[in-house]
Design a protein around this motif. Structure first.
Motif, PDB file in Angstrom:
ATOM      1  N   GLY A  21      10.000  34.320 -32.542  1.00  0.00           N
ATOM      2  CA  GLY A  21      10.494  33.019 -32.555  1.00  0.00           C
ATOM      3  C   GLY A  21      10.165  32.442 -34.126  1.00  0.00           C
ATOM      4  O   GLY A  21      10.962  31.369 -34.265  1.00  0.00           O
TER       5      GLY A  21
ATOM      6  N   VAL B  72      10.300  26.707 -30.675  1.00  0.00           N
ATOM      7  CA  VAL B  72      10.742  27.726 -30.015  1.00  0.00           C
ATOM      8  C   VAL B  72       9.747  28.579 -29.155  1.00  0.00           C
ATOM      9  O   VAL B  72       8.627  28.938 -29.580  1.00  0.00           O
ATOM     10  CB  VAL B  72      11.312  28.972 -31.055  1.00  0.00           C
TER      11      VAL B  72
ATOM     12  N   ILE C  97      12.778  24.480 -26.994  1.00  0.00           N
ATOM     13  CA  ILE C  97      13.618  25.409 -26.538  1.00  0.00           C
ATOM     14  C   ILE C  97      12.786  26.346 -25.578  1.00  0.00           C
ATOM     15  O   ILE C  97      11.826  27.206 -26.148  1.00  0.00           O
ATOM     16  CB  ILE C  97      14.105  26.320 -27.569  1.00  0.00           C
TER      17      ILE C  97
ATOM     18  N   GLU D 223      12.294  28.890 -21.727  1.00  0.00           N
ATOM     19  CA  GLU D 223      13.171  29.788 -20.694  1.00  0.00           C
ATOM     20  C   GLU D 223      13.230  28.938 -19.454  1.00  0.00           C
ATOM     21  O   GLU D 223      12.344  28.226 -18.904  1.00  0.00           O
ATOM     22  CB  GLU D 223      11.997  30.871 -20.357  1.00  0.00           C
TER      23      GLU D 223
ATOM     24  N   VAL E  40      16.943  28.094 -21.867  1.00  0.00           N
ATOM     25  CA  VAL E  40      18.000  29.260 -22.219  1.00  0.00           C
ATOM     26  C   VAL E  40      17.545  30.247 -21.144  1.00  0.00           C
ATOM     27  O   VAL E  40      16.563  30.150 -20.312  1.00  0.00           O
ATOM     28  CB  VAL E  40      17.385  29.990 -23.688  1.00  0.00           C
TER      29      VAL E  40
ATOM     30  N   ALA F 263      14.843  37.963 -27.426  1.00  0.00           N
ATOM     31  CA  ALA F 263      15.033  36.601 -26.912  1.00  0.00           C
ATOM     32  C   ALA F 263      15.872  35.990 -28.253  1.00  0.00           C
ATOM     33  O   ALA F 263      16.564  34.982 -28.099  1.00  0.00           O
ATOM     34  CB  ALA F 263      13.668  35.872 -26.778  1.00  0.00           C
TER      35      ALA F 263
ATOM     36  N   THR G 237      17.794  32.395 -28.025  1.00  0.00           N
ATOM     37  CA  THR G 237      17.407  31.138 -28.798  1.00  0.00           C
ATOM     38  C   THR G 237      17.843  30.761 -30.136  1.00  0.00           C
ATOM     39  O   THR G 237      17.624  29.213 -30.154  1.00  0.00           O
ATOM     40  CB  THR G 237      15.617  31.335 -28.814  1.00  0.00           C
TER      41      THR G 237
END
Ligand code: F6R
Length: 369
Positions: free
Chosen positions: A232, A276, A307, A309, A325, A333, A337
């Motif tokens: 991330g 993230v 952001i 899941e 997402v 990911a 993302t």
């Protein structure tokens, strides 16, 4: 020619699911075996590799940063990623068992080309990951894995980035397979997950209306910060780069854990911070660390864009704006993302009245050092 979109960039963002699928196609045998047919290095050459260096610039460098996590995790070979413009000037330790991976959309970036030439002089093996057939970087490399993203017209790189990620994953899995560090069924399982990513990107793209609204809100911000951990972190850097180059705003990406070592002083009442959040599955510990970092910035007045899941119900309370997402395995990911961050930068730039496809001071391929 823009296919009904206002900008090439929006068209190219929308093409990403197809671009990933095209890059994966033909390289995944039904058995789960990965074949990289353009790679003219023998399996023995690949077994002899004891160090991987990834060299690239800008967005391609961010793809390299993600690749480092995947390659080291899957292959257990030490992997470094370095800005191409820095690489050759510091006398890196290279020999014939070093694999240098040069990532470039255009295949003409002078910094990357010079790094590649330096690596070849030192007898390293060079593998290019490139989107442009027959360009200089693949021509001068020992091997090439083409990303099949199709032409990228907008100056800001989007679909090239996601296809570079897909290609890097293939390289990592191929190396792991050839060297016998991953069992065939383990490789097959990751391949299956990779094959599922284009439809996840599609789902992200279907849910971009809140991002557009948010963009109008953030258009007057003085500065936007991005934080992430593990893979991330490069996603945060990429989100910040897109915003700088398109919206001409101050934007900076940080490793979330570094904030407390200085940058947190930047945060003021209302400072937007895009966070993230890693997957809650698998390595939930990463996710929990990022949540603590989000709490730290909120305590200093930050306005958070999170952001995360779908199904990670615990994060909503830390988010002033939540963008979800589809669940994706940690290492893969970034394929999902990154997408909202591309759309965010594009829409903020457009709200500020800028030409999204032709940002000032930039050229599509940078052929000077
Ligand atoms: C950012 C961007 C640049 C390129 C960089 C490398 O949106 O497009 O940062 O990624 O100049 O270009 P290539 O991949 O052509 O070597």
């Amino acid at each position: 020619e823009k296919g009904g979109y206002d900008y090439f960039m929006l068209k190219e963002i929308a093409e990403q699911p197809q671009a990933i699928a095209d890059t994966l196609r033909g390289r995944l045998a039904e058995t789960g075996e990965i074949t990289l047919d353009e790679v003219r290095l023998t399996d023995q050459d690949l077994r002899d590799v004891d160090k991987v260096f990834i060299v690239a610039c800008g967005t391609a460098y961010h793809a390299g940063m993600v690749a480092k996590y995947a390659i080291e995790h899957w292959t257990r070979i030490p992997c470094e990623v370095e800005l191409a413009s820095e690489f050759r000037y510091r006398d890196p330790v290279l020999d014939r068992s070093t694999l240098v991976v040069a990532i470039s959309q255009s295949g003409e970036t002078m910094d990357t080309l010079m790094a590649l030439r330096h690596a070849k002089q030192q007898k390293a093996r060079v593998l290019a990951i490139c989107n442009t057939n027959g360009s200089t970087i693949p021509r001068e490399s020992d091997a090439v894995l083409y990303t099949h993203g199709g032409p990228e017209i907008a100056v800001a790189s989007t679909k090239a980035f996601l296809t570079q990620l897909a290609a890097c994953y293939l390289v990592g899995l191929h190396l792991a397979q050839v060297r016998g560090v991953m069992y065939a069924d383990e490789v097959a399982a990751v391949v299956e997950q990779l094959r599922g990513t284009p439809s996840k990107v599609d789902r992200v793209l279907e849910q971009m209306e809140p991002v557009r609204e948010l963009a109008r809100d953030l258009a007057e911000a003085k500065s936007v910060l991005f934080i992430g951990r593990h893979v991330g972190y490069p996603v945060a850097l990429e989100g910040a780069l897109k915003l700088k180059e398109l919206a001409y705003m101050h934007a900076e990406g940080f490793a979330a854990g570094e904030l407390k070592h200085g940058p947190i002083a930047l945060i003021d009442q209302g400072t937007p911070v895009v966070c993230v959040v890693p997957s809650a599955r698998g390595r939930g510990v990463l996710r929990d660390k990022v949540i603590s970092n989000i709490q730290e910035v909120r305590a200093r007045g930050a306005r958070t864009v999170v952001i995360a899941e779908e199904g990670d119900d615990g994060v909503a309370r830390y988010a002033d704006h939540l963008i979800v997402v589809p669940p994706t395995p940690t290492l893969l990911a970034p394929l999902v993302t990154t997408v909202p961050l591309q759309v965010l930068a594009c829409e903020i730039a457009s709200a500020r009245g800028h030409d999204v496809d032709q940002p000032r001071n930039l050229a599509k391929s940078v052929t000077v050092e």
